[in-house]
Design a protein around this motif. Structure first.
Motif, mmCIF file in Angstrom:
data_model
loop_
_atom_site.group_PDB
_atom_site.id
_atom_site.type_symbol
_atom_site.label_atom_id
_atom_site.label_comp_id
_atom_site.label_asym_id
_atom_site.label_seq_id
_atom_site.Cartn_x
_atom_site.Cartn_y
_atom_site.Cartn_z
ATOM 1 N N ASN A 71 38.576 38.580 33.174
ATOM 2 C CA ASN A 71 38.156 37.233 32.784
ATOM 3 C C ASN A 71 37.564 36.435 33.941
ATOM 4 O OD1 ASN A 71 39.018 37.654 30.168
ATOM 5 N ND2 ASN A 71 41.020 36.717 30.478
ATOM 6 N N PHE A 72 37.783 36.904 35.163
ATOM 7 C CA PHE A 72 37.334 36.148 36.331
ATOM 8 C C PHE A 72 36.154 36.821 37.043
ATOM 9 C CE2 PHE A 72 42.063 35.895 36.058
ATOM 10 C CZ PHE A 72 42.121 34.641 35.483
ATOM 11 N N SER A 73 35.467 37.705 36.340
ATOM 12 C CA SER A 73 34.408 38.484 36.985
ATOM 13 C C SER A 73 33.121 37.699 37.202
ATOM 14 C CB SER A 73 34.108 39.737 36.151
ATOM 15 O OG SER A 73 33.692 39.381 34.841
ATOM 16 N N ASN A 74 32.920 36.609 36.460
ATOM 17 C CA ASN A 74 31.644 35.884 36.538
ATOM 18 C C ASN A 74 31.791 34.462 37.070
ATOM 19 O OD1 ASN A 74 30.107 38.048 35.418
ATOM 20 N ND2 ASN A 74 30.871 37.489 33.380
ATOM 21 N N LEU A 75 32.804 34.208 37.866
ATOM 22 C CA LEU A 75 32.975 32.869 38.421
ATOM 23 C C LEU A 75 31.879 32.572 39.438
ATOM 24 C CD1 LEU A 75 36.842 32.683 38.959
ATOM 25 C CD2 LEU A 75 35.498 31.805 37.062
ATOM 26 N N LYS A 76 31.406 31.325 39.447
ATOM 27 C CA LYS A 76 30.316 30.943 40.332
ATOM 28 C C LYS A 76 30.760 30.828 41.781
ATOM 29 C CE LYS A 76 27.862 28.308 36.760
ATOM 30 N NZ LYS A 76 27.379 26.960 36.358
ATOM 31 N N ASP A 77 31.915 30.276 42.012
ATOM 32 C CA ASP A 77 32.318 29.940 43.376
ATOM 33 C C ASP A 77 33.524 30.714 43.877
ATOM 34 O OD1 ASP A 77 30.325 27.938 43.856
ATOM 35 O OD2 ASP A 77 31.404 26.655 42.451
ATOM 36 N N LEU A 78 34.124 31.539 43.027
ATOM 37 C CA LEU A 78 35.295 32.309 43.427
ATOM 38 C C LEU A 78 35.070 33.797 43.184
ATOM 39 C CD1 LEU A 78 38.253 30.171 41.979
ATOM 40 C CD2 LEU A 78 37.425 30.216 44.330
ATOM 41 N N LYS A 79 35.606 34.607 44.060
ATOM 42 C CA LYS A 79 35.570 36.059 43.896
ATOM 43 C C LYS A 79 37.005 36.558 43.809
ATOM 44 C CE LYS A 79 34.123 40.362 46.164
ATOM 45 N NZ LYS A 79 33.499 40.931 47.399
ATOM 46 N N ILE A 80 37.362 37.118 42.669
ATOM 47 C CA ILE A 80 38.705 37.629 42.434
ATOM 48 C C ILE A 80 38.640 39.151 42.403
ATOM 49 C CG2 ILE A 80 40.761 37.433 41.008
ATOM 50 C CD1 ILE A 80 39.646 34.740 41.948
ATOM 51 N N SER A 81 39.460 39.812 43.202
ATOM 52 C CA SER A 81 39.398 41.264 43.254
ATOM 53 C C SER A 81 40.766 41.859 43.554
ATOM 54 C CB SER A 81 38.383 41.730 44.307
ATOM 55 O OG SER A 81 38.674 41.173 45.574
ATOM 56 N N LEU A 82 40.962 43.078 43.118
ATOM 57 C CA LEU A 82 42.155 43.860 43.436
ATOM 58 C C LEU A 82 41.752 44.933 44.433
ATOM 59 C CD1 LEU A 82 43.991 44.327 40.018
ATOM 60 C CD2 LEU A 82 44.932 43.272 42.075
ATOM 61 N N MET A 83 42.431 44.976 45.574
ATOM 62 C CA MET A 83 42.055 45.871 46.657
ATOM 63 C C MET A 83 43.223 46.795 46.994
ATOM 64 S SD MET A 83 40.540 42.699 48.919
ATOM 65 C CE MET A 83 40.039 43.706 50.315
ATOM 66 N N THR A 84 42.878 47.964 47.514
ATOM 67 C CA THR A 84 43.911 48.856 48.031
ATOM 68 C C THR A 84 44.473 48.265 49.313
ATOM 69 O OG1 THR A 84 42.775 50.774 47.133
ATOM 70 C CG2 THR A 84 44.395 51.177 48.864
ATOM 71 N N ASP A 85 45.799 48.316 49.453
ATOM 72 C CA ASP A 85 46.442 47.772 50.649
ATOM 73 C C ASP A 85 47.391 48.810 51.221
ATOM 74 O OD1 ASP A 85 48.685 46.212 52.135
ATOM 75 O OD2 ASP A 85 47.085 44.753 51.922
ATOM 76 N N MET A 86 47.152 49.193 52.467
ATOM 77 C CA MET A 86 47.958 50.233 53.099
ATOM 78 C C MET A 86 49.215 49.688 53.788
ATOM 79 S SD MET A 86 46.155 52.715 52.145
ATOM 80 C CE MET A 86 47.041 54.025 53.009
ATOM 81 N N SER A 87 49.386 48.361 53.769
ATOM 82 C CA SER A 87 50.538 47.760 54.444
ATOM 83 C C SER A 87 51.837 48.070 53.725
ATOM 84 C CB SER A 87 50.362 46.242 54.551
ATOM 85 O OG SER A 87 49.148 45.913 55.187
ATOM 86 N N PHE A 88 51.763 48.247 52.402
ATOM 87 C CA PHE A 88 52.956 48.500 51.597
ATOM 88 C C PHE A 88 52.679 49.660 50.642
ATOM 89 C CE2 PHE A 88 52.927 44.063 52.788
ATOM 90 C CZ PHE A 88 54.224 43.833 53.226
ATOM 91 N N GLU A 89 53.665 50.510 50.441
ATOM 92 C CA GLU A 89 53.511 51.620 49.513
ATOM 93 C C GLU A 89 53.487 51.111 48.076
ATOM 94 O OE1 GLU A 89 56.473 54.568 50.077
ATOM 95 O OE2 GLU A 89 55.882 55.027 52.146
ATOM 96 N N ASN A 90 52.729 51.817 47.246
ATOM 97 C CA ASN A 90 52.673 51.526 45.814
ATOM 98 C C ASN A 90 52.342 50.060 45.544
ATOM 99 O OD1 ASN A 90 53.492 54.223 45.157
ATOM 100 N ND2 ASN A 90 55.621 53.623 45.619
ATOM 101 N N SER A 91 51.349 49.552 46.226
ATOM 102 C CA SER A 91 50.994 48.143 46.055
ATOM 103 C C SER A 91 49.485 47.965 46.125
ATOM 104 C CB SER A 91 51.672 47.289 47.128
ATOM 105 O OG SER A 91 51.157 47.598 48.409
ATOM 106 N N ARG A 92 49.059 46.809 45.622
ATOM 107 C CA ARG A 92 47.656 46.400 45.709
ATOM 108 C C ARG A 92 47.601 44.980 46.270
ATOM 109 N NH1 ARG A 92 46.779 46.735 39.576
ATOM 110 N NH2 ARG A 92 48.987 46.219 39.794
#
Length: 344
Positions: A71-92
């Motif tokens: 639902n947040f893919s077309n915002l004009k001024d905000l970028k919402i994303s889910l990224m891989t994070d290596m700091s914690f196991e089994n997390s994003r």
């Protein structure tokens, strides 16, 4: 993804701008993050994308928690994303980035409010749900940034609410941020100010018949679920030169809150939620308000209004007017109102 040294709690509390400033000192391209508070189980970060000059915040989310950001893919001024994070196991890493640098101060206030609302919640499910709900609000709020500003009615209504807010700030032994928590009119709530057992509805008029106010909905003046409900009526004279403009009123309140970072951030965020944007203040400079008359009414007994339980089945969305000079027996003093509501 690169992580900098953590800041102590005292240094970083309500200081997202300070975190961003530190992250900006990294001169190498990349995405940098820094913990907001190091002693909390819910990991919240301030972020900075040096390559694109994007400021942001981020949250660690377990892989077992499903989250849909479509639902947040077309915002004009905000970028919402889910990224891989290596700091914690089994997390994003849920990243919220600001694309418009000119909204940085407003975005920082919104981030502070969001962080304070989730950082002490007891479960990840509640925390993430709160974040998603807030993003839904931000989605509509940022759509207003490119609008033509507030309507005349909205400007006038905001001025009246701010005038009452100043009165509330004057109460002794009440923290400014506690006062701001009761200001719920910006959230399109039933009434403009809401405590645990009380509410205040603010009406501001500048017409040829200043003693007539419009009521929106059958629940706005229904005290059934409250111990006390007040109506505050502010009658104003509007001109181009005499009085106080909306930007001047806001500047005065900001000056009052200047030494309280949390309250100032909360105030700025609420203004943005209302649709007030600082870079549009030139639209409001030529409209000044002088207070002509103020009155407080306690809503009870036979005060003339429509209550929800009085409506026939199928009737709703009621709008009507009240002639206030017929309500003099319900007048109460400002001191009486403030003494009741200052218990929050």
């Amino acid at each position: 993804m690169k992580t900098t040294m953590n800041m102590s709690m005292n240094e970083c509390k309500s200081r997202i701008l300070e975190i961003w400033s530190e992250l900006e000192t990294n001169k190498n391209d990349g995405f940098y993050k820094q913990l907001y508070e190091s002693n909390k189980p819910f990991h919240i970060y301030g972020t900075y994308d040096y390559s694109n000059k994007y400021y942001g915040i981020g949250f660690i989310i377990g892989n077992d928690y499903r989250i849909n950001i479509d639902n947040f893919s077309n915002l004009k001024d905000l970028k919402i994303s889910l990224m891989t994070d290596m700091s914690f196991e089994n997390s994003r890493f849920l990243s919220i980035q600001l694309l418009d640098i000119y909204s940085k101060d407003v975005f920082s206030a919104l981030c502070e409010n969001l962080i304070l609302s989730v950082i002490d919640l007891p479960s990840e499910k509640k925390r993430i749900r709160t974040v998603i709900n807030q993003l839904e609000k931000w989605k509509s709020m940022f759509d207003k940034v490119n609008s033509e500003g507030l309507t005349i009615a909205q400007q006038q209504g905001l001025f009246g609410e701010l005038h009452f807010l100043e009165k509330f700030f004057s109460c002794r032994d009440v923290a400014p941020n506690d006062v701001l928590h009761t200001w719920v009119g910006v959230d399109a709530d039933l009434r403009d100010f809401q405590g645990i057992n009380w509410a205040v509805e603010v009406k501001t008029s500048a017409t040829n018949n200043p003693q007539s106010v419009k009521i929106n909905g059958e629940r706005q003046l229904d005290e059934t679920l409250l111990d006390t409900l007040f109506l505050y009526h502010c009658s104003v004279e509007v001109s181009k030169r005499n009085g106080q403009s909306l930007p001047q009123k806001i500047a005065k309140i900001r000056e009052r809150l200047n030494n309280d970072t949390i309250a100032l951030n909360s105030f700025n965020a609420k203004l943005f939620e209302f649709g007030y944007i600082d870079r549009q203040e030139h639209l409001y400079n030529d409209r000044c308000y002088q207070i002509r008359n103020e009155s407080f009414y306690q809503i009870n007994d036979d005060f003339p209004r429509i209550k929800e339980n009085e409506l026939r089945k199928g009737v709703g969305d009621v709008k009507y007017s009240i002639i206030l000079d017929r309500c003099n027996e319900y007048l109460v003093s400002e001191k009486y109102v403030l003494n009741i509501i200052k218990s929050i």
